[in-house]
Write an enzyme that holds these catalytic residues in place. Structure first.
Site, PDB file in Angstrom:
ATOM      1  N   LEU A  73       6.006  18.152 -17.353  1.00 42.29           N
ATOM      2  CA  LEU A  73       6.537  17.538 -18.568  1.00 42.29           C
ATOM      3  C   LEU A  73       6.094  16.076 -18.545  1.00 42.29           C
ATOM      4  CD1 LEU A  73       8.277  18.465 -20.968  1.00 42.29           C
ATOM      5  CD2 LEU A  73      10.275  17.589 -19.760  1.00 42.29           C
ATOM      6  N   ASP A  74       5.368  15.648 -19.595  1.00 39.96           N
ATOM      7  CA  ASP A  74       4.826  14.291 -19.645  1.00 39.96           C
ATOM      8  C   ASP A  74       5.928  13.240 -19.491  1.00 39.96           C
ATOM      9  OD1 ASP A  74       2.313  15.350 -20.075  1.00 39.96           O
ATOM     10  OD2 ASP A  74       2.399  15.115 -22.254  1.00 39.96           O
ATOM     11  N   PRO A  75       5.586  12.065 -18.925  1.00 39.93           N
ATOM     12  CA  PRO A  75       6.586  10.995 -18.798  1.00 39.93           C
ATOM     13  C   PRO A  75       7.229  10.608 -20.127  1.00 39.93           C
ATOM     14  CG  PRO A  75       4.679  10.497 -17.437  1.00 39.93           C
ATOM     15  CD  PRO A  75       4.321  11.711 -18.241  1.00 39.93           C
TER      16      PRO A  75
END
Length: 326
Positions: free
Chosen positions: A48-50
């Protein structure tokens, strides 16, 4: 002088369904959870992207053996598309590459959405983990290269419009493995002639987990430390770095979901304690019971409700492929 052995951590197993905050990377989140539980082993089921928030299922101990089953599960995202700009990363992080004064009407967006439902061809973003000639696309993109990424087939179970105004539209999408929501925003913006990028992204489901399973960092720290607060030192990036604290882990362990939850998609076979012992030694056993399947490519064997093994059923016999500690 005898060399001091490094602590390995606790042999704790289960799934922690983390509500990841914006700004925290997936690897950072796994390290944090591993430290809080002082776990021997940990891993996540899907990056999950930052800049995204929401569901990051983290497997501890024996649950790491079930990660592929969660990775393959359907996912649900709530996301906001900002119209008028396309960005290099297809989200807020990258610079603007294209812009337009046009804005879509809600009717135009609704008319377009069926094109992005069902099995579609999708080109991943330039900044993605796709490997091109052995290198990650995002590494090539950061070096200024334009990467030729082939389109691939993905499945969109549903795409719903939640809210629309002149500049932004909020959607909810249920999609299969390998789908990039950033690509959805980019492609819809191009089709509408106004460009678009992801302004907000939140993952709210990863099959078989739901929002009811969510646990926050604050809840974990409260369970782990009570009134003492977060004692996580900056250097504690794994279980072996955890200080020798007199901690009762019952409260934090109670926040875990059982390892077997990841295998709800498989046929469940109840076996005796004797059969469980044989299976854990790698031996096949005959499956008894009127409702027991005769054949199955994959099935889950349990004894007294505890996970024993994943295996195949052939001619009424369970043959273990992956065994779990008792």
């Amino acid at each position: 002088m005898a060399r001091r052995s490094k602590k390995k951590g606790r042999p704790i197993s289960g799934w922690l369904v983390l509500d990841k905050p914006v700004g925290m990377g997936s690897t950072e989140a796994v390290s944090k959870i591993k430290w809080l539980f002082q776990a021997e082993k940990a891993g996540h089921a899907g990056t999950l992207d930052p800049l995204a928030s929401g569901m990051l299922p983290i497997a501890l101990g024996e649950a790491t053996k079930t990660v592929p089953y969660v990775q393959d599960g359907a996912k649900v995202y709530r996301f906001t598309v900002a119209w008028g700009e396309e960005r290099s990363t297809d989200d807020l992080e990258g610079p603007v590459t294209k812009s337009s004064d046009q804005r879509p009407a809600e009717a135009d967006v609704l008319l377009l959405m069926p094109k992005y439902t069902g099995v579609i061809m999708q080109t991943p973003p330039q900044f993605s983990a796709i490997k091109i000639a052995g290198e990650r696309a995002y590494d090539l993109a950061r070096d200024g290269a334009t990467v030729d990424i082939p389109a691939r087939e993905v499945e969109i179970g549903r795409l719903d419009l939640i809210e629309h105004n002149a500049d932004r539209t909020i959607f909810e999408v249920e999609c299969g493995k390998g789908t990039y929501v950033r690509s959805l925003a980019r492609d819809m913006g191009r089709d509408l002639g106004c460009f678009g990028h992801i302004a907000e992204l939140r993952r709210i489901e990863v099959e078989p987990f739901t929002q009811e399973d969510f646990v926050t960092i604050a809840e974990l720290e409260a369970a782990r430390f009570g009134e003492r607060g977060d004692e996580d030192p900056d250097t504690a990036d794994d279980a072996s770095d955890a200080p020798d604290l007199p901690v009762d882990f019952d409260a934090i362990d109670a926040l875990l979901v059982d390892t077997s939850a990841a295998l709800d998609c498989l046929p469940q076979i109840a076996i005796s304690d004797d059969a469980a012992t044989k299976i854990r030694l790698g031996n096949p056993v005959i499956i008894r019971g009127r409702d027991a399947p005769v054949e199955a490519e994959e099935a889950c064997a349990t004894a007294r409700g505890k996970l024993v093994a994943i295996g195949a059923i052939e001619q009424g016999m369970f043959k273990p492929k992956r065994v779990f500690a008792g």
